[in-house]
Design a protein around this motif. Structure first.
Motif, PDB file in Angstrom:
ATOM      1  N   ILE A 171      -0.098  -2.392  17.113  1.00 15.83           N
ATOM      2  CA  ILE A 171       1.188  -1.951  16.580  1.00 15.83           C
ATOM      3  C   ILE A 171       0.969  -1.000  15.421  1.00 15.83           C
ATOM      4  O   ILE A 171       0.147  -1.260  14.536  1.00 15.83           O
ATOM      5  CB  ILE A 171       2.034  -3.146  16.103  1.00 15.83           C
ATOM      6  N   ALA A 172       1.698   0.117  15.398  1.00 18.17           N
ATOM      7  CA  ALA A 172       1.601   1.063  14.288  1.00 18.17           C
ATOM      8  C   ALA A 172       2.081   0.391  12.998  1.00 18.17           C
ATOM      9  O   ALA A 172       3.062  -0.354  13.002  1.00 18.17           O
ATOM     10  CB  ALA A 172       2.435   2.307  14.575  1.00 18.17           C
ATOM     11  N   LEU A 173       1.382   0.660  11.916  1.00 22.12           N
ATOM     12  CA  LEU A 173       1.740   0.065  10.631  1.00 22.12           C
ATOM     13  C   LEU A 173       3.033   0.689  10.118  1.00 22.12           C
ATOM     14  O   LEU A 173       3.204   1.916  10.131  1.00 22.12           O
ATOM     15  CB  LEU A 173       0.607   0.313   9.641  1.00 22.12           C
ATOM     16  N   MET A 174       3.982  -0.149   9.664  1.00 16.15           N
ATOM     17  CA  MET A 174       5.285   0.302   9.184  1.00 16.15           C
ATOM     18  C   MET A 174       5.596  -0.370   7.859  1.00 16.15           C
ATOM     19  O   MET A 174       4.987  -1.389   7.499  1.00 16.15           O
ATOM     20  CB  MET A 174       6.373  -0.022  10.214  1.00 16.15           C
ATOM     21  N   PRO A 175       6.546   0.175   7.087  1.00 19.58           N
ATOM     22  CA  PRO A 175       6.868  -0.399   5.774  1.00 19.58           C
ATOM     23  C   PRO A 175       7.208  -1.877   5.824  1.00 19.58           C
ATOM     24  O   PRO A 175       6.875  -2.618   4.894  1.00 19.58           O
ATOM     25  CB  PRO A 175       8.073   0.452   5.323  1.00 19.58           C
ATOM     26  N   ARG A 176       7.863  -2.340   6.889  1.00 16.81           N
ATOM     27  CA  ARG A 176       8.254  -3.746   6.943  1.00 16.81           C
ATOM     28  C   ARG A 176       7.056  -4.685   7.069  1.00 16.81           C
ATOM     29  O   ARG A 176       7.183  -5.883   6.861  1.00 16.81           O
ATOM     30  CB  ARG A 176       9.223  -3.977   8.103  1.00 16.81           C
ATOM     31  N   HIS A 177       5.882  -4.131   7.444  1.00 21.98           N
ATOM     32  CA  HIS A 177       4.687  -4.953   7.571  1.00 21.98           C
ATOM     33  C   HIS A 177       3.994  -5.187   6.233  1.00 21.98           C
ATOM     34  O   HIS A 177       3.114  -6.051   6.138  1.00 21.98           O
ATOM     35  CB  HIS A 177       3.686  -4.293   8.531  1.00 21.98           C
ATOM     36  N   THR A 179       9.721   4.391  16.064  1.00 21.11           N
ATOM     37  CA  THR A 179      10.565   4.427  14.889  1.00 21.11           C
ATOM     38  C   THR A 179      10.122   5.528  13.959  1.00 21.11           C
ATOM     39  O   THR A 179       8.972   5.935  13.942  1.00 21.11           O
ATOM     40  CB  THR A 179      10.516   3.088  14.147  1.00 21.11           C
ATOM     41  N   GLY A 180      11.063   6.002  13.141  1.00 21.31           N
ATOM     42  CA  GLY A 180      10.741   7.067  12.210  1.00 21.31           C
ATOM     43  C   GLY A 180       9.932   6.578  11.027  1.00 21.31           C
ATOM     44  O   GLY A 180       9.294   7.365  10.347  1.00 21.31           O
ATOM     45  N   SER A 181       9.937   5.273  10.710  1.00 18.70           N
ATOM     46  CA  SER A 181       9.250   4.759   9.534  1.00 18.70           C
ATOM     47  C   SER A 181       7.810   4.389   9.864  1.00 18.70           C
ATOM     48  O   SER A 181       7.438   3.218   9.942  1.00 18.70           O
ATOM     49  CB  SER A 181       9.992   3.551   8.967  1.00 18.70           C
ATOM     50  N   ILE A 182       7.004   5.397  10.082  1.00 19.64           N
ATOM     51  CA  ILE A 182       5.576   5.190  10.306  1.00 19.64           C
ATOM     52  C   ILE A 182       4.825   5.880   9.181  1.00 19.64           C
ATOM     53  O   ILE A 182       5.361   6.755   8.504  1.00 19.64           O
ATOM     54  CB  ILE A 182       5.124   5.754  11.669  1.00 19.64           C
ATOM     55  N   TYR A 183       3.590   5.452   8.953  1.00 25.85           N
ATOM     56  CA  TYR A 183       2.758   6.080   7.939  1.00 25.85           C
ATOM     57  C   TYR A 183       1.915   7.174   8.586  1.00 25.85           C
ATOM     58  O   TYR A 183       1.253   6.944   9.595  1.00 25.85           O
ATOM     59  CB  TYR A 183       1.855   5.043   7.280  1.00 25.85           C
ATOM     60  N   ALA A 184       1.947   8.356   7.989  1.00 29.05           N
ATOM     61  CA  ALA A 184       1.226   9.500   8.552  1.00 29.05           C
ATOM     62  C   ALA A 184      -0.058   9.790   7.802  1.00 29.05           C
ATOM     63  O   ALA A 184      -0.722  10.783   8.070  1.00 29.05           O
ATOM     64  CB  ALA A 184       2.123  10.741   8.540  1.00 29.05           C
ATOM     65  N   SER A 185      -0.418   8.926   6.861  1.00 29.39           N
ATOM     66  CA  SER A 185      -1.637   9.131   6.083  1.00 29.39           C
ATOM     67  C   SER A 185      -2.196   7.776   5.663  1.00 29.39           C
ATOM     68  O   SER A 185      -1.450   6.878   5.250  1.00 29.39           O
ATOM     69  CB  SER A 185      -1.343   9.983   4.848  1.00 29.39           C
ATOM     70  N   ILE A 186      -3.514   7.642   5.737  1.00 34.00           N
ATOM     71  CA  ILE A 186      -4.165   6.398   5.336  1.00 34.00           C
ATOM     72  C   ILE A 186      -3.980   6.145   3.844  1.00 34.00           C
ATOM     73  O   ILE A 186      -3.880   4.995   3.397  1.00 34.00           O
ATOM     74  CB  ILE A 186      -5.657   6.436   5.714  1.00 34.00           C
ATOM     75  N   ASP A 187      -3.897   7.215   3.053  1.00 34.31           N
ATOM     76  CA  ASP A 187      -3.718   7.065   1.606  1.00 34.31           C
ATOM     77  C   ASP A 187      -2.438   6.310   1.261  1.00 34.31           C
ATOM     78  O   ASP A 187      -2.351   5.678   0.206  1.00 34.31           O
ATOM     79  CB  ASP A 187      -3.693   8.438   0.927  1.00 34.31           C
ATOM     80  N   GLN A 188      -1.434   6.374   2.140  1.00 30.53           N
ATOM     81  CA  GLN A 188      -0.155   5.726   1.868  1.00 30.53           C
ATOM     82  C   GLN A 188      -0.232   4.200   1.951  1.00 30.53           C
ATOM     83  O   GLN A 188       0.660   3.509   1.442  1.00 30.53           O
ATOM     84  CB  GLN A 188       0.910   6.232   2.850  1.00 30.53           C
ATOM     85  N   VAL A 189      -1.257   3.675   2.593  1.00 29.99           N
ATOM     86  CA  VAL A 189      -1.339   2.219   2.790  1.00 29.99           C
ATOM     87  C   VAL A 189      -2.565   1.585   2.144  1.00 29.99           C
ATOM     88  O   VAL A 189      -2.648   0.359   2.060  1.00 29.99           O
ATOM     89  CB  VAL A 189      -1.323   1.865   4.300  1.00 29.99           C
ATOM     90  N   MET A 190      -3.521   2.408   1.704  1.00 28.43           N
ATOM     91  CA  MET A 190      -4.764   1.857   1.167  1.00 28.43           C
ATOM     92  C   MET A 190      -4.492   0.991  -0.062  1.00 28.43           C
ATOM     93  O   MET A 190      -3.796   1.391  -0.992  1.00 28.43           O
ATOM     94  CB  MET A 190      -5.723   2.997   0.812  1.00 28.43           C
ATOM     95  N   GLY A 191      -5.025  -0.234  -0.063  1.00 33.05           N
ATOM     96  CA  GLY A 191      -4.857  -1.139  -1.181  1.00 33.05           C
ATOM     97  C   GLY A 191      -3.584  -1.964  -1.146  1.00 33.05           C
ATOM     98  O   GLY A 191      -3.388  -2.847  -1.992  1.00 33.05           O
TER      99      GLY A 191
END
Length: 245
Positions: free
Chosen positions: A170-176, A147-159
């Protein structure tokens, strides 16, 4: 001399027979009737490698056809929403199965960077309500069929807080993740516009609230035009197309 020659001949033929039996045992895989359990496991494993979670609905006792080779799983119609499960031998056959993946589509990366495509994965299972801490995530290569909605940087998900339990496969995605707005209505935004290979940086105003990956309407501060953009970060939007003014 004759006895030695006879022993050598017998040894030679014994080696040949042994090699033939070994080759036959390697080449001849045990044929079996493929059932629903095997098909389901093959689909889940293949989609997990592509960064997707699948939940195909198959009766475990359902029996298909004879096969003596590993099953092959391929996407259909340009995405993973449904798949073809193929057995190449002894007589090739295939079946179509709905893989129960929401929003699956082929992700088209920028040309010449497919080999470098990486996404954020968990390093350990996390439960709903857990907050992502340093060491919980890492960057790993991911297949272009994802899917196109994947995170390409750890900074985008930290915290961020997990909205559902997830495994490291499974790759981390916004719906998770729990909804967290990257852009609020009336925020001043950094706009990125790409036209004909030329990148233009501008400023704009958010007309809607959105989180990472959402498409929202923005107003270009210079021209006053209303544009459609994709949220790419904190108060950052990449323009997709002109919207209705």
């Amino acid at each position: 001399m004759t006895s030695i020659s006879s022993d050598v001949v017998r040894l030679f033929w014994a080696v040949l027979v042994g090699m033939a039996l070994f080759a036959a045992s390697v080449c001849a895989a045990e044929p079996r009737i493929v059932d629903g359990v095997e098909v389901r496991e093959a689909i889940i494993k293949r989609l997990a490698a592509a960064g997707e979670a699948a939940a195909p609905s198959l009766l475990p006792q359902k029996q298909f056809y004879l096969c003596d080779a590993p099953l092959i799983v391929e996407p259909t119609f340009g995405g993973w929403r449904s798949v073809n499960v193929i057995c190449p031998s002894p007589a090739k056959w295939q079946i179509a199965v709905r893989s129960q993946v929401k929003g699956a589509q082929i992700f088209n990366p920028v040309p010449n960077v497919a080999a470098d495509l990486r996404a954020v994965f968990l390093t350990r299972p996390l439960r709903r309500g857990d907050r992502i801490q340093p060491g919980d995530v890492e960057m790993r290569p991911i297949e272009t069929l994802s899917t196109g909605s994947i995170y390409a940087s750890i900074d985008q998900v930290m915290g961020r807080l997990m909205d559902q339990s997830l495994t490291p496969q499974i790759a981390l995605m916004p719906r998770h993740l729990a909804r967290e707005w990257s852009v609020e209505e009336d925020d001043i935004l950094a706009l990125r516009i790409v036209r004909g290979g030329i990148e233009i940086l501008s400023t704009g105003v958010a007309l809607e609230t959105g989180q990472f990956g959402d498409r929202i309407r923005v107003e270009n501060a210079r021209s006053g035009k209303v544009l459609l953009g994709k949220v790419t970060g904190e108060k950052k939007v990449e323009i997709i197309a002109k919207g209705r003014e």
